[in-house]
Write a protein that holds these residues in place. Structure first.
Motif, short mmCIF file in Angstrom:
data_model
loop_
_atom_site.label_atom_id
_atom_site.label_comp_id
_atom_site.label_asym_id
_atom_site.label_seq_id
_atom_site.Cartn_x
_atom_site.Cartn_y
_atom_site.Cartn_z
N ALA A 362 -31.11 3.90 -11.80
CA ALA A 362 -31.91 4.65 -10.83
C ALA A 362 -31.03 5.28 -9.76
O ALA A 362 -31.25 6.44 -9.36
CB ALA A 362 -32.94 3.72 -10.19
N ALA A 363 -30.03 4.55 -9.29
CA ALA A 363 -29.13 5.09 -8.28
C ALA A 363 -28.36 6.29 -8.82
O ALA A 363 -28.23 7.32 -8.14
CB ALA A 363 -28.16 4.00 -7.82
N TYR A 364 -27.85 6.15 -10.03
CA TYR A 364 -27.07 7.24 -10.62
C TYR A 364 -27.95 8.49 -10.80
O TYR A 364 -27.52 9.61 -10.50
CB TYR A 364 -26.48 6.80 -11.96
CG TYR A 364 -25.50 7.81 -12.53
CD1 TYR A 364 -24.18 7.82 -12.11
CD2 TYR A 364 -25.90 8.74 -13.49
CE1 TYR A 364 -23.28 8.74 -12.62
CE2 TYR A 364 -25.00 9.66 -14.00
CZ TYR A 364 -23.70 9.65 -13.56
OH TYR A 364 -22.81 10.58 -14.08
N ARG A 365 -29.15 8.30 -11.30
CA ARG A 365 -30.06 9.44 -11.50
C ARG A 365 -30.44 10.08 -10.17
O ARG A 365 -30.75 11.28 -10.12
CB ARG A 365 -31.31 8.98 -12.24
CG ARG A 365 -31.04 8.59 -13.68
CD ARG A 365 -30.73 9.80 -14.57
NE ARG A 365 -30.14 9.37 -15.84
CZ ARG A 365 -28.89 9.57 -16.20
NH1 ARG A 365 -28.07 10.22 -15.40
NH2 ARG A 365 -28.44 9.14 -17.36
N ALA A 366 -30.39 9.30 -9.09
CA ALA A 366 -30.70 9.84 -7.76
C ALA A 366 -29.50 10.51 -7.11
O ALA A 366 -29.62 11.03 -5.99
CB ALA A 366 -31.23 8.74 -6.86
N GLY A 367 -28.34 10.49 -7.78
CA GLY A 367 -27.17 11.18 -7.27
C GLY A 367 -26.14 10.31 -6.57
O GLY A 367 -25.21 10.83 -5.95
N VAL A 368 -26.28 8.99 -6.66
CA VAL A 368 -25.28 8.09 -6.06
C VAL A 368 -24.06 8.01 -6.97
O VAL A 368 -24.20 7.72 -8.16
CB VAL A 368 -25.87 6.68 -5.86
CG1 VAL A 368 -24.81 5.72 -5.32
CG2 VAL A 368 -27.07 6.72 -4.92
N PRO A 369 -22.86 8.26 -6.46
CA PRO A 369 -21.67 8.13 -7.31
C PRO A 369 -21.45 6.68 -7.74
O PRO A 369 -21.38 5.78 -6.90
CB PRO A 369 -20.53 8.59 -6.39
CG PRO A 369 -21.18 9.38 -5.30
CD PRO A 369 -22.54 8.76 -5.11
N VAL A 370 -21.40 6.45 -9.04
CA VAL A 370 -21.17 5.12 -9.61
C VAL A 370 -19.79 5.08 -10.22
O VAL A 370 -19.41 5.99 -10.98
CB VAL A 370 -22.25 4.78 -10.66
CG1 VAL A 370 -21.91 3.48 -11.39
CG2 VAL A 370 -23.63 4.65 -10.00
N LEU A 371 -19.01 4.06 -9.89
CA LEU A 371 -17.65 3.93 -10.38
C LEU A 371 -17.52 2.66 -11.23
O LEU A 371 -18.35 1.76 -11.15
CB LEU A 371 -16.66 3.89 -9.20
CG LEU A 371 -16.74 5.09 -8.25
CD1 LEU A 371 -15.80 4.88 -7.06
CD2 LEU A 371 -16.41 6.39 -8.98
N VAL A 372 -16.46 2.61 -12.02
CA VAL A 372 -16.27 1.51 -12.97
C VAL A 372 -15.25 0.52 -12.39
O VAL A 372 -14.12 0.88 -12.13
CB VAL A 372 -15.77 2.03 -14.33
CG1 VAL A 372 -15.72 0.89 -15.35
CG2 VAL A 372 -16.66 3.16 -14.84
N GLY A 373 -15.69 -0.73 -12.19
CA GLY A 373 -14.81 -1.77 -11.69
C GLY A 373 -15.12 -3.10 -12.34
O GLY A 373 -16.22 -3.28 -12.89
N THR A 374 -14.20 -4.04 -12.28
CA THR A 374 -14.36 -5.29 -13.02
C THR A 374 -14.43 -6.52 -12.12
O THR A 374 -15.29 -7.35 -12.28
CB THR A 374 -13.23 -5.48 -14.04
OG1 THR A 374 -11.96 -5.43 -13.36
CG2 THR A 374 -13.30 -4.40 -15.11
#
Length: 494
Positions: A362-374
């Motif tokens: 939902a956040a990504y579809r709303a335009g929030v930048p999502v990054l990949v971390g472990t």
């Protein structure tokens, strides 16, 4: 009796001497890449992560660690090394945007990252002082980056180094400001906040950071609302807890401590069942407008959800962990089982994990930048797990690849050098056997990795895996870790 005491003292002295020898013994060096930083890659299909397309086979000329030309049929000097891609898929190296480096990471973690195609790393916990026996400090990380670029050691680039975390509930605003100034003077890139920081201290910290142009990153302190944190300018939020704890009907009561007496299982259930979509929608819009990034590290919540799963707790990749880290990992899983007991606890954690995936979508579809971390010791392998979880959350493989490369570089303000296979960009690249746009699992099929143009071909990548596994079993490293942990100024906080 005296003879026994002499014998006992002799044994103790011998053990101390052996321990000291282990601490002082030189650390092993990981197998290095090919020394050349100039080469021709022939017949590669370039993945355009921005447009989500795979091109026709072409050639890529690298000079001095930088991509200098792209085009079919390029000619190069006769003595220039050639990497035959044979139609394989070329894309930018991956960036892990939530890691932690220790003094022994060159033996235990960094080679594993490179062996999994990670060429950039964002470190979220520096040492608290100028040096530490356990945690690697900013000077170490700067040195490792330079050495890796020059081909003298194996490591991703450190693209951002954040401070040791601001956590103490009794820390005053003035104390936080002074500590932040010390971290800034030491050359840290960002200030990391954590769970127990008071609202007044958090505000002073973010005000100071804004004056310096220094990002504040990390957790969302419990007593601070997400709305206020975004308005204060926090640059990134870590872990899938963020939205689950903000977007439920009783969030204000939870922040105030009114729900502290609630059984953990019941509290997790409440956060899921009392989901407040409107609160999340407002937060997403605010983060989108501010350009605030989210690093969900879903693999960490998967650890909670699968803490009882034998297939998970017996993951053969744990063989790449040293005994101390393996014990800590399994101890965390056991603590989770105790804290969330029985079938109800397991179901609650699984529901919470799935809820976190849905909120990321939902956040990504709303335009929030999502990054990949472990944020995990076997992050090299778990990085690919995290990408798969993001696809499971609802992002497409193309969107996940963009998050792992271009969006990460955009966060760091480095799109002029990273995030694309483009002329003028650093030759930090991965070459895959199959198209990851078709299936994100194909990111695991690494044929080669390049960092600053220096080649780790498949035999070298396998050698890095062999090296890391051997180092994880090394008694010398075990001794160094025990010493480092026991002598560290922060062992009680870790």
């Amino acid at each position: 009796m005296r003879r026994f005491l002499r014998y006992l003292l002799g044994m103790v002295a011998g053990l101390v001497a052996i321990f000291a020898l282990g601490v002082l013994w030189p650390s092993a060096t990981a197998p290095l890449p090919d020394a050349a930083d100039s080469r021709l890659i022939r017949n590669a299909r370039i993945i355009d992560v921005e447009r989500a397309i795979a091109g026709e086979p072409t050639d890529v000329l690298i000079k001095g660690g930088t991509i200098s030309r792209i085009g079919y049929g390029l000619r190069a000097a006769p003595d220039l090394p050639v990497l035959e891609a044979d139609g394989r898929y070329l894309l930018p190296g991956f960036w892990d945007m939530h890691t932690h480096a220790f003094k022994l990471s060159p033996q235990l973690h960094l080679p594993l990252a490179v062996a999994n195609g990670i060429t950039g790393t964002r470190d979220l916990m520096d040492c608290p002082g100028s040096d530490d026996t356990l945690i690697a400090c900013v000077a170490d990380k700067r040195h490792w980056t330079r050495a890796a670029v020059e081909g003298r050691m194996v490591s991703p680039r450190f693209v951002e180094v954040a401070s040791f975390y601001f956590e103490r509930a009794d820390m005053t605003p003035d104390q936080a400001a002074r500590l932040a100034a010390d971290y800034r003077a030491r050359g840290l890139d960002a200030l990391k906040v954590y769970n127990r920081l008071s609202p007044a201290t958090y505000k002073r910290l973010t005000d100071e950071a804004r004056l310096w142009g220094m990002p504040v990153v990390g957790h969302l302190p419990k007593a601070v609302s997400l709305d206020n944190a975004v308005a204060a300018g926090q640059r990134s939020f870590e872990h899938g807890h963020v939205f689950a704890r903000h977007c439920f009907r009783d969030a204000a009561a939870w922040r105030s401590g009114a729900l502290d007496a609630e059984v953990p299982t019941a509290l997790v259930e409440r956060m899921v069942t009392h989901y407040d979509a409107a609160a999340c929608a407002r937060a997403f819009a605010q983060m989108r407008e501010a350009g605030t990034s989210f690093v969900p590290t879903h693999v960490t919540r998967e650890e909670d959800a699968r803490a009882r799963d034998p297939a998970f707790t017996g993951d053969p990749r744990l063989a790449f962990l040293d005994p101390l880290s393996r014990w800590a990992y399994r101890d965390d899983l056991k603590s989770t089982v105790v804290r969330y007991p029985a079938a109800r606890g397991e179901a609650a954690l699984r529901g919470y994990f799935e809820h976190g995936l849905a909120l990321t979508h939902a956040a990504y579809r709303a335009g929030v930048p999502v990054l990949v971390g472990t944020d995990t010791a076997i992050g090299g392998f778990r990085y690919h797990d995290e990408m798969a979880l993001l696809v499971r959350a609802g992002l497409s493989p193309a969107e996940v690849l963009r998050a792992a490369t271009l969006d990460a570089a955009r966060y760091a303000g480095q799109t002029h050098r990273h995030g694309r296979v483009a002329v003028g960009n650093a030759a930090d690249l991965v070459l895959l056997e199959a198209n990851p746009l078709d299936d994100i699992a194909h990111t695991r099929g690494l044929y080669a990795v390049l960092l600053a143009g220096r080649l780790y071909d498949r035999p070298r990548l396998d050698a890095l895996l062999d090296f890391t596994r051997a180092q994880a079993r090394s008694p010398v490293n075990a001794t160094k870790l025990v010493w480092g942990f026991s002598a560290s100024s922060v062992n009680g906080e870790l």
